[in-house]
Design an enzyme around this catalytic site. Structure first.
Site, short mmCIF file in Angstrom:
data_model
loop_
_atom_site.label_atom_id
_atom_site.label_comp_id
_atom_site.label_asym_id
_atom_site.label_seq_id
_atom_site.Cartn_x
_atom_site.Cartn_y
_atom_site.Cartn_z
N HIS A 18 50.00 52.44 24.10
CA HIS A 18 51.06 53.40 24.42
C HIS A 18 52.41 52.84 24.02
O HIS A 18 52.49 51.76 23.42
CB HIS A 18 51.00 53.84 25.88
CG HIS A 18 51.28 52.74 26.87
ND1 HIS A 18 52.50 52.13 26.98
CD2 HIS A 18 50.48 52.16 27.79
CE1 HIS A 18 52.45 51.22 27.93
NE2 HIS A 18 51.23 51.20 28.44
N HIS A 21 53.39 49.14 24.73
CA HIS A 21 52.77 48.17 23.80
C HIS A 21 53.47 48.25 22.44
O HIS A 21 53.70 47.23 21.79
CB HIS A 21 51.29 48.49 23.58
CG HIS A 21 50.48 48.56 24.84
ND1 HIS A 21 49.69 49.63 25.15
CD2 HIS A 21 50.36 47.69 25.86
CE1 HIS A 21 49.10 49.42 26.31
NE2 HIS A 21 49.49 48.24 26.77
N CYS A 126 43.74 41.50 45.28
CA CYS A 126 43.90 42.85 44.72
C CYS A 126 42.97 42.98 43.51
O CYS A 126 43.08 42.20 42.56
CB CYS A 126 45.35 43.09 44.29
SG CYS A 126 45.50 44.64 43.36
N CYS A 129 44.77 43.77 40.13
CA CYS A 129 45.46 42.63 39.49
C CYS A 129 44.51 41.48 39.22
O CYS A 129 44.86 40.54 38.50
CB CYS A 129 46.57 42.10 40.38
SG CYS A 129 47.85 43.27 40.74
N CYS A 143 49.72 45.84 47.46
CA CYS A 143 50.00 45.25 46.15
C CYS A 143 51.15 46.04 45.51
O CYS A 143 51.08 47.26 45.42
CB CYS A 143 48.75 45.33 45.26
SG CYS A 143 49.15 45.18 43.52
N HIS A 146 49.89 48.12 42.41
CA HIS A 146 48.86 49.16 42.53
C HIS A 146 49.02 50.02 43.77
O HIS A 146 48.25 50.97 43.96
CB HIS A 146 47.46 48.53 42.47
CG HIS A 146 47.18 47.94 41.13
ND1 HIS A 146 47.51 46.64 40.81
CD2 HIS A 146 46.65 48.49 40.01
CE1 HIS A 146 47.17 46.41 39.56
NE2 HIS A 146 46.67 47.52 39.04
N LYS A 295 58.15 55.53 36.16
CA LYS A 295 57.71 54.35 35.42
C LYS A 295 56.39 54.63 34.72
O LYS A 295 55.49 55.24 35.27
CB LYS A 295 57.54 53.19 36.40
CG LYS A 295 57.25 51.88 35.72
CD LYS A 295 57.10 50.77 36.71
CE LYS A 295 55.75 50.08 36.49
NZ LYS A 295 55.57 48.88 37.24
N LYS A 298 49.69 52.30 32.90
CA LYS A 298 48.35 52.83 32.76
C LYS A 298 47.82 53.28 34.11
O LYS A 298 47.12 54.26 34.22
CB LYS A 298 47.45 51.76 32.15
CG LYS A 298 47.71 51.64 30.67
CD LYS A 298 46.83 50.61 30.02
CE LYS A 298 47.30 49.21 30.32
NZ LYS A 298 46.77 48.23 29.38
O1 ME8 Z 1 49.24 42.38 30.86
N1 ME8 Z 1 57.56 49.20 28.91
O2 ME8 Z 1 48.07 43.42 29.17
P1 ME8 Z 1 48.65 44.92 29.23
C1 ME8 Z 1 57.61 48.13 28.09
N2 ME8 Z 1 46.40 41.42 29.03
N3 ME8 Z 1 56.54 47.37 27.79
C2 ME8 Z 1 55.36 47.68 28.33
C3 ME8 Z 1 55.22 48.79 29.20
C4 ME8 Z 1 56.40 49.57 29.47
N4 ME8 Z 1 56.38 50.63 30.24
N5 ME8 Z 1 53.94 48.86 29.56
C5 ME8 Z 1 53.29 47.85 28.94
C6 ME8 Z 1 48.37 42.37 30.00
N6 ME8 Z 1 54.14 47.14 28.18
C7 ME8 Z 1 47.60 41.12 29.69
C8 ME8 Z 1 48.46 40.18 28.88
S1 ME8 Z 1 48.88 37.93 27.51
C9 ME8 Z 1 48.18 36.43 27.43
C10 ME8 Z 1 47.84 38.88 28.54
C11 ME8 Z 1 53.78 46.01 27.30
O3 ME8 Z 1 47.79 45.70 28.33
C12 ME8 Z 1 54.56 44.77 27.67
O4 ME8 Z 1 54.53 43.90 26.58
O5 ME8 Z 1 48.81 45.36 30.62
C13 ME8 Z 1 53.72 44.21 28.79
O6 ME8 Z 1 54.03 42.87 29.08
C14 ME8 Z 1 52.36 44.40 28.20
O7 ME8 Z 1 52.43 45.67 27.52
C15 ME8 Z 1 51.23 44.44 29.23
O8 ME8 Z 1 50.06 44.78 28.53
#
Ligand code: ME8
Length: 648
Positions: A18, A21, A126, A129, A143, A146, A295, A298
């Protein structure tokens, strides 16, 4: 040669890519492209995080096994990035065998050195998390991510002696002021470190979770997903022995959002220290994108899919918007309206207009060939060159600090200065006097060089546009192959080589297009038309008028003397028209005609229309035009005639 290594988080495969990312990945791409432009050898890593409870749950919900599920979603991430012109060198998956080997290597090493021990832990866990929470971290017993109460859980597990590295980490962060940036996040990590650091539980019993990397010293357990995932940053470089690890790890920069500050700011550097290698050089932390509904995340289910918007408005417009709108480190709001607004104003009006008027005038006055510098530069020229120089300085300083919005603001000030320069230098007037040819050459050459400079500076943000501009200016180079040192030099365009105007770089988006496919709350209004005579719609008879009535309309020939935009309006131009006498006319043609294209044009004007004020500017007539779909053409005569003749 300088080296540069940048990473994004590896994204969980429990949901589709999304806009959050997309932002992190594009920001990393912009940095990577910037460093290449500066001549560094770069390595850019992204990928997917595929183990753990969350993935098992998502796979169960989809009715497939975790590996097939991970394969499918990981492929979606992998296919998304090239469509957004992301130029990563490696896409890692935590299910890759080399990654799993590297994780086991580090676990064994840290275990052997005595920093991993076995113990029983009871606490609040949690599931979302996948971690235990302390009472203090919960918000009203729930949490914070969540909004769910954690469950009490007791388990015998392996622990990483993180507490042992607390003092070292605090000293390291204090003695490396920009290792976590912007500063607010560095302060946040330092404030976590004020309280005693607890040891980190790094295993999960297989009977509860089998989807993970087995511990090399106890096969009843798999590795906690964060201990597994963070190691991707070195496993992708061939840790422990790969040459890439030795070359690139010392210059590592991670890019993340604030949600995963703690694992990156605390777990990861202490893990690295325990495993015997230095921590990252920089941790770059940005804020959150919010959609109108709140906000975006996912778990809340309000996601904007980048691929829905990028093809609709263009990948470069989408990249530009994300980088220009968010101040790195702070939250920002995402809306489609704001994107369209930036596209129409910054991209179509400012950049698109500068490029089209520059190439258009090169076409008109120099048969599409780059002129040499003619006359010596005057005050105006020197000030424009100084502006380009200072823009370049700002770009060089702000980019490494991730101040993308400031960098783009500086480039746009330069674009706007160049647009003003066109108006002041008035090439269309110079073109009328053969004695002014050397001056006209200099003016156009200045503009062509500025366009080239701008194309190079925007290449990290908008690679496609940059390539398109450079190609039309006669420089055929891929954005990734540009080097500032040679390609950014002033004055290096080749005199005599051809320039192509081409299509508009950024076609303007009309409100109706923006809203298309969306249910509208109010009945559609007809588009305003600039024509004097509307085509009658089907089944409707145009009302007949007498010849006498028609003759009451005083239509006159006119020649446009001056043209400029009406401040604050995207649609209106103020024209000064010679009709025997001079008249000021406001015309709604700014979206299809640039002011300098109009000067000298023959037009037909309704001369006896009641005077009216439009956006505060008096209009003393109306210019006739015909609309055909998106194009609008001025009504004119077969060949130029004297001004003020009556049309009958
Ligand atoms: O946390 N605004 O993966 P994830 C800006 N697998 N950036 C956002 C965002 C938003 N609303 N939502 C997500 C994980 N991101 C772990 C990481 S690393 C060794 C392991 C982006 O799929 C942002 O970069 O939940 C955030 O840190 C990341 O997606 C979280 O991705």
């Amino acid at each position: 040669m300088d080296r540069f290594y940048i990473t994004t988080p590896i994204y969980y495969v429990n949901a589709e890519p999304h806009i959050g990312h997309a932002y992190t990945t594009i920001a990393a791409d912009v940095m990577n492209r910037f460093q290449r432009l500066m001549g560094s050898e770069t390595f850019f890593l992204t990928g997917t995080d595929e183990h753990g409870d969350k993935i098992v749950q998502a796979a169960e919900a989809a009715g497939v096994d975790p590996k097939s599920y991970a394969d499918r979603i990981s492929a979606m991430f992998r296919e998304t990035w090239p469509k957004l012109n992301v130029s990563h060198d490696r896409f890692i998956r935590t299910t890759d065998p080399e990654h799993m080997k590297a994780v086991q290597h580090i676990l064994q090493k840290v275990h052997d050195s005595g920093d991993i021990y076995f113990s029983t832990y009871k606490g609040l866990y949690c599931v979302g998390c996948e971690r235990f929470y302390t009472e203090k971290e919960l918000v009203e017993g729930k949490c914070p991510d969540h909004d769910r109460e954690p469950v009490e859980r007791e388990e015998a597990n392996y622990f990483f002696r993180m507490s042992r590295y607390q003092d070292w980490l605090r000293d390291h962060i204090q003695s490396h002021p920009d290792c976590i940036r912007p500063e607010r996040y560095r302060n946040e990590v330092l404030s976590f470190l004020k309280d005693p650091l607890e040891d980190l539980c790094i295993s999960r019993p297989k009977e509860r979770l089998s989807w993970g990397i087995p511990l090399p010293f106890d096969d009843r357990y798999v590795t906690y997903v964060w201990f597994d995932a963070l190691i991707n940053y070195v496993s992708a470089l061939g840790y422990p022995d790969g040459p890439l690890f030795h070359q690139f790890w010392p210059v590592a920069q991670h890019t993340i959002a604030k949600d995963i500050l703690k694992p990156h700011g605390i777990y990861w550097p202490t893990m690295a220290r325990a495993a015997g290698f230095p921590p990252f050089r920089h941790l770059n932390v940005h804020g959150y994108w919010r959609t109108e509904e709140g906000k975006m995340s996912k778990s809340h289910g309000t996601v904007v899919r980048p691929l829905d918007l990028a093809p609709l408005y263009g990948v470069d417009a989408f990249r530009y918007f994300l980088m220009r709108e968010m101040v790195f480190g702070l939250d920002a709001n995402f809306s489609e309206e704001a994107l369209v607004q930036r596209l129409n104003s910054d991209l179509a009006n400012d950049l698109g207009n500068l490029f089209s008027r520059t190439t258009g005038m090169t076409d008109r006055y120099f048969q599409g060939k780059i002129p040499p510098f003619g006359s010596e530069p005057d005050e105006q020229d020197r000030s424009l060159m100084a502006r380009m120089e200072s823009t370049l300085d700002q770009w060089r300083t702000e980019m490494p600090r991730l101040a993308f919005h400031k960098t783009l603001m500086a480039v746009w000030e330069c674009i706007n200065a160049a647009n003003k320069y066109v108006d002041q230098a008035a090439p269309w007037t110079l073109a009328k006097d053969p004695g002014q040819l050397p001056r006209l050459q200099t003016v156009l050459r200045m503009l062509l060089e500025i366009n080239k400079g701008v194309a190079v500076l925007i290449s990290p943000f908008m690679p496609e546009t940059s390539e398109k501009m450079l190609q039309r200016l006669g420089m055929d180079k891929k954005a990734l192959d540009l080097r500032l040192e040679e390609d950014g030099k002033w004055g290096t365009l080749e005199a005599g080589s051809p320039v192509h105007k081409g299509e508009a770089l950024f076609p303007r988006i009309q409100k109706e297009e923006q809203k298309k496919d969306k249910p509208s709350k109010t009945p559609a209004k007809p588009k305003p038309s600039g024509n004097a005579f509307e085509k009658p719609s089907a089944g409707e008879e145009a009302q007949s008028i007498s010849l006498d009535l028609f003759k009451q309309v005083d239509l006159r020939t006119g020649i446009v003397k001056e043209a400029e935009r009406v401040p604050g309006s995207d649609r209106l131009l103020r024209l000064l028209v010679d009709m025997g006498e001079e008249r000021q006319v406001v015309a709604g043609i700014a979206q299809t005609h640039s002011p300098e294209d109009l000067v000298g044009r023959q037009v037909i004007v309704v001369a006896n229309l009641k005077r009216a004020k439009i956006m505060g500017v008096e209009s003393q007539g109306m210019v006739l035009a015909v609309r055909d779909g998106d194009t609008l053409q001025l009504v004119t005569t077969e060949s130029p005639l004297s001004p003020g003749l009556k049309v009958s």
